[in-house]
Design a protein around this motif. Structure first.
Motif, PDB file in Angstrom:
ATOM      1  N   PRO A  38      33.120  -7.638   9.527  1.00 58.57           N
ATOM      2  CA  PRO A  38      34.385  -7.580  10.293  1.00 58.57           C
ATOM      3  C   PRO A  38      34.150  -7.939  11.755  1.00 58.57           C
ATOM      4  CG  PRO A  38      34.208  -5.691   8.843  1.00 58.57           C
ATOM      5  CD  PRO A  38      32.885  -6.389   8.763  1.00 58.57           C
ATOM      6  N   GLN A  39      34.947  -8.790  12.264  1.00 56.29           N
ATOM      7  CA  GLN A  39      34.779  -9.291  13.616  1.00 56.29           C
ATOM      8  C   GLN A  39      35.747  -8.661  14.613  1.00 56.29           C
ATOM      9  OE1 GLN A  39      32.238 -11.606  14.260  1.00 56.29           O
ATOM     10  NE2 GLN A  39      31.740 -10.978  12.159  1.00 56.29           N
ATOM     11  N   SER A  40      36.631  -7.775  14.172  1.00 51.44           N
ATOM     12  CA  SER A  40      37.611  -7.182  15.075  1.00 51.44           C
ATOM     13  C   SER A  40      37.972  -5.775  14.605  1.00 51.44           C
ATOM     14  CB  SER A  40      38.876  -8.042  15.154  1.00 51.44           C
ATOM     15  OG  SER A  40      39.498  -8.124  13.885  1.00 51.44           O
ATOM     16  N   GLY A  41      38.452  -4.925  15.539  1.00 47.94           N
ATOM     17  CA  GLY A  41      38.894  -3.579  15.218  1.00 47.94           C
ATOM     18  C   GLY A  41      39.933  -3.111  16.230  1.00 47.94           C
ATOM     19  N   THR A  42      40.913  -2.319  15.805  1.00 43.73           N
ATOM     20  CA  THR A  42      41.959  -1.805  16.693  1.00 43.73           C
ATOM     21  C   THR A  42      42.104  -0.297  16.486  1.00 43.73           C
ATOM     22  OG1 THR A  42      43.674  -2.273  15.053  1.00 43.73           O
ATOM     23  CG2 THR A  42      43.210  -3.986  16.657  1.00 43.73           C
TER      24      THR A  42
ATOM     25  N   LEU B 144      40.138  -2.086  10.884  1.00 46.85           N
ATOM     26  CA  LEU B 144      39.015  -3.017  10.972  1.00 46.85           C
ATOM     27  C   LEU B 144      39.392  -4.360  10.332  1.00 46.85           C
ATOM     28  CD1 LEU B 144      36.020  -0.676  10.017  1.00 46.85           C
ATOM     29  CD2 LEU B 144      36.789  -1.377  12.298  1.00 46.85           C
ATOM     30  N   GLY B 145      38.755  -5.446  10.853  1.00 42.92           N
ATOM     31  CA  GLY B 145      38.998  -6.780  10.287  1.00 42.92           C
ATOM     32  C   GLY B 145      38.384  -6.933   8.901  1.00 42.92           C
TER      33      GLY B 145
ATOM     34  N   THR C  67      28.592 -12.653  13.722  1.00 36.76           N
ATOM     35  CA  THR C  67      28.312 -11.692  14.782  1.00 36.76           C
ATOM     36  C   THR C  67      27.435 -12.338  15.831  1.00 36.76           C
ATOM     37  OG1 THR C  67      28.429  -9.911  13.158  1.00 36.76           O
ATOM     38  CG2 THR C  67      27.399  -9.412  15.287  1.00 36.76           C
TER      39      THR C  67
END
Length: 754
Positions: free
Chosen positions: A351-355, A398-399, A538
């Motif tokens: 996963p390359q992104s998270g909020t 999570l992405g 990554t």
């Protein structure tokens, strides 16, 4: 029906049983014959398929001659198969050109008989090959057997007899060909009279002739030369009045115009295809024969000339030089396009992104006053919530993680191979494909007093293979081509201002080039290679060797695009010039055209060409010819064994020797000569070892022999060492259909191994 029942009732039982058995037998026999016919048809189709496969294999190894023979047999076995017919027609021109090239090579080596057979074979394969006809005519002329054509006329018998009585211009005929020797200083009249007495001809003079004293010293000259020398010395000229009488006059333009004979002759041109061809010949004659009168008749492709006998003879020579068939060329155009797109995508992408988002916590409340419990939740954040944040107040997203293991490999091959035949100096256009409409504009037209309509204009473009060429064929068989080749296709569409327009992909070549005859030439090409690498993963971890496939995806794409334009010109009709066309001719002085014949002593050293009768050998003998070829090491080559002008030939035994150090014997293929009437030919061969093969070709028993010229068989070898390998056959005894013996002379050929 009643009669049949009455017959059945009245007949005894054994008769009825016999009739039923007979009917069953006949039905079974009919069924058997139908099945046999069907099996035979299937067998023929299977045999044709096998022959076609053999032809395709021979074509793959560039053995055009064998491929053509297999395709021909396959088509004869299954005439309705379009696939076989296409292959046969496609190779027919190439096979004929191969034989013609071989014949020209033999002609250059002086092997006239073998060259004639090769020309005949090429003409049999492709009757439209004018180059083979030209070569055959030239060889036949060298063998003193020229081709003659019967002339036709629409005149009546009486008119024809009257025309045959018309006299041609007078020619001086000599009673003796002895040379003249004369030494005297005398009046020119006396000298003319002396020459006349020596040659036994009459001499008369113009009344206005002015004689003068001249000195003449002649030693062993012909009558024509003696009269020319005396005329030059005395400024006079002569012309024949009868076959043994000449008229002498003063040499002036006025006297020549008054006294010179005039004749009229019509020359028919055989090779004028358009008005310019006739005009070119007329212009040449008009400029070179300024005193002659000529008129062209385009409807008859003819030129009518009125001139002196010498000018008419010169006009005939010039027309023979200029009235030549335009050369023709067949151009094989091959457009080869190879496109390959290879895509590889490998790796693991974390996963390359998270909020993180704030949310209100969920609270449940219960009431004891009733048996029913209820829950309530607060969906919005309050200051109290912010002051008492818990884990339930945070939402984490999570992405997406991906695992890539993908390989895409697309390979596209396109071959377009049109063939164009064109005449020297004439434009040839070939278009194969479709016409696609393209919008070029719109306009509004009033359809009524209160409405209008929009109209769209279209034009059509040619999409496919478009060839536009104009050849110039040189005397050495090189070909200059003004060429435009365009290969296009619709690769997609786009919308512009609400109108959908096609997207046209295009490959175009336009140039002027000079190519050698029969050679494959690359006249244009494009090689394009695109490589791209895309890394997604990554940072840092996705760049470590080996580990990068765990923390990133590696996408590599390689695109190869190659296109080649290939041309192969084949000259099927060449420029044919004889030694007479190139010969220098004496036309006299500038005041008048005077041609003179070659003296017999000048031509005494010319050796005649052998005739076809001499080529047959002695009486009761038959001449066999062997045609060699050129091959590369480890490649197959065939030697054609042919017979020339055979009579009632039934069987032919051959003892063939070859150079075993340079050639390996593979086998023998049947020729067309003994089986040209459809009869099956028995062909047996035995390899005796040490470079010797015994071959026997014979027709079925009880059949008649064949007459003519053609190929008996083709001996196949494989070249194994460079150099010249000799293949020859010994003299033997052939037989006709009456089993009478015919002496078969030996032959010899050379295979050049490169």
């Amino acid at each position: 029906m009643l009669r049949f029942l009455e017959f059945m009732i009245s007949c005894p039982l054994h008769v009825i049983i016999r009739q039923v058995k007979t009917a069953c037998c006949l039905a079974a026999l009919g069924l058997f014959l139908c099945l046999a016919a069907r099996a035979a048809a299937l067998s023929e189709k299977q045999a044709a398929g096998a022959l076609y496969k053999q032809g395709a294999a021979a074509e793959a190894r560039d053995d055009v001659e064998a491929a053509y023979a297999f395709y021909h047999k396959a088509l004869e076995a299954d005439p309705g198969n379009l696939r076989y017919k296409t292959a046969y027609e496609r190779l027919r021109v190439t096979a004929a050109t191969l034989f013609v090239s071989r014949a020209e090579h033999l002609e250059d080596q002086g092997e006239w008989k073998a060259a004639l057979l090769a020309f005949m074979r090429g003409l049999e394969i492709d009757p439209s090959n004018e180059r083979a006809q030209q070569g055959m005519r030239m060889v036949q002329e060298k063998l003193d057997e020229p081709v003659t054509a019967q002339q036709e006329t629409s005149l009546s018998a009486s008119s024809l007899r009257a025309l045959n009585k018309l006299r041609s211009p007078v020619q001086l005929k000599l009673l003796s060909d002895e040379s003249i020797t004369l030494h005297m200083v005398e009046d020119s009249k006396v000298i003319y009279q002396t020459v006349g007495r020596l040659a036994a001809i009459n001499v008369i003079f113009d009344p206005e002739y002015n004689s003068k004293r001249v000195s003449i010293d002649l030693a062993k000259v012909s009558l024509e030369d003696a009269l020319s020398i005396v005329g030059t010395a005395s400024n006079t000229f002569w012309r024949p009045v009868t076959a043994n009488t000449i008229f002498i006059a003063q040499n002036s333009r006025a006297k020549r115009a008054e006294l010179e004979q005039q004749g009229i002759q019509t020359f028919y041109l055989a090779n004028t295809a358009q008005q310019n061809d006739l005009n070119d010949v007329q212009t040449a004659l008009r400029n070179l024969l300024q005193n002659a009168k000529l008129y062209g008749v385009p409807s008859q492709n003819a030129i009518v000339v009125r001139a002196t006998p010498d000018e008419l003879m010169l006009a005939e020579k010039l027309i023979a030089d200029l009235d030549k068939a335009r050369p023709e060329v067949v151009v094989d155009v091959a457009v080869l396009e190879v496109s390959r797109d290879k895509l590889r995508n490998i790796g693991i992408q974390l996963p390359q992104s998270g909020t993180i988002n704030l949310q209100a916590s969920t609270a449940n409340s219960s009431s004891s006053t009733t048996s029913t419990s209820s829950s309530s939740s607060t969906s919005s954040l309050t200051l109290n919530t912010l002051g008492h944040l818990k884990a339930t107040n945070f939402a984490v997203t999570l992405g997406q993680a991906q695992v890539e293991m993908l390989l895409t490999d697309s390979d596209t091959k396109v071959l377009q191979n049109p063939r164009v035949r064109a005449t020297d100096g004439q434009q040839a256009i070939l278009k194969i494909g479709s016409r696609i409409p393209i919008a070029t504009g719109t306009y509004t037209a009033a359809t009524s007093s209160s409405s209008s309509g929009t109209q769209t204009q279209f034009q059509y473009i040619d999409v496919g293979v478009n060839i536009d060429m104009k050849p110039t064929i040189h005397y050495d068989r090189d070909v200059t081509l003004k060429l435009k080749i365009e290969v296009s296709s619709q690769s997609g569409s786009t919308t512009i201002s609400g109108v959908t327009e096609p997207i046209i992909s295009q490959r175009q070549l336009e140039q002027v080039i000079r190519l050698k005859e029969g050679e494959a030439n690359i006249v244009g090409g494009l090689l394009q290679r695109n490589e791209s690498l895309t890394v997604s993963g990554t940072p840092g971890l996705g760049e470590i060797p080996i580990l990068k496939y765990l923390f990133s995806t590696q996408q590599r794409e390689v695109v190869d695009d190659e296109i080649v334009f290939l041309l192969v010109p084949h000259v099927v009709r060449g420029t044919q010039l004889s030694p007479l066309n190139l010969r220098e001719i004496d036309t006299g002085t500038g005041s008048a055209v005077e041609v003179r014949s070659v003296e017999s002593s000048d031509a005494a050293g010319v050796e005649p060409h052998p005739s076809i009768d001499q080529a047959r050998g002695e009486s009761g003998s038959l001449r066999v010819s062997m045609i060699g070829s050129t091959a590369q090491v480890n490649k197959d080559v065939r030697v054609a064994v042919s017979v020339l002008d055979g009579r009632d030939i039934f069987s032919l035994p051959l003892q063939v020797q070859y150079d075993s150090a340079k050639l390996t014997f593979l086998g023998v293929d049947s020729g067309y000569f003994l089986g040209k009437d459809g009869q099956a030919v028995a062909l047996v061969n035995r390899d005796d070892g040490e470079g010797e093969v015994t071959i026997t070709a014979s027709r079925p028993p009880g059949t008649a022999g064949v007459t003519g010229s053609g190929d008996i068989c083709f001996v196949r070898f494989r070249a194994k060492a460079a150099g010249d390998a000799v293949v020859q056959s010994d003299s033997s005894i052939a037989r006709d259909s009456h089993q009478k013996t015919v002496r078969l002379e030996g032959a010899r050929a050379t295979v050049h191994v490169e």
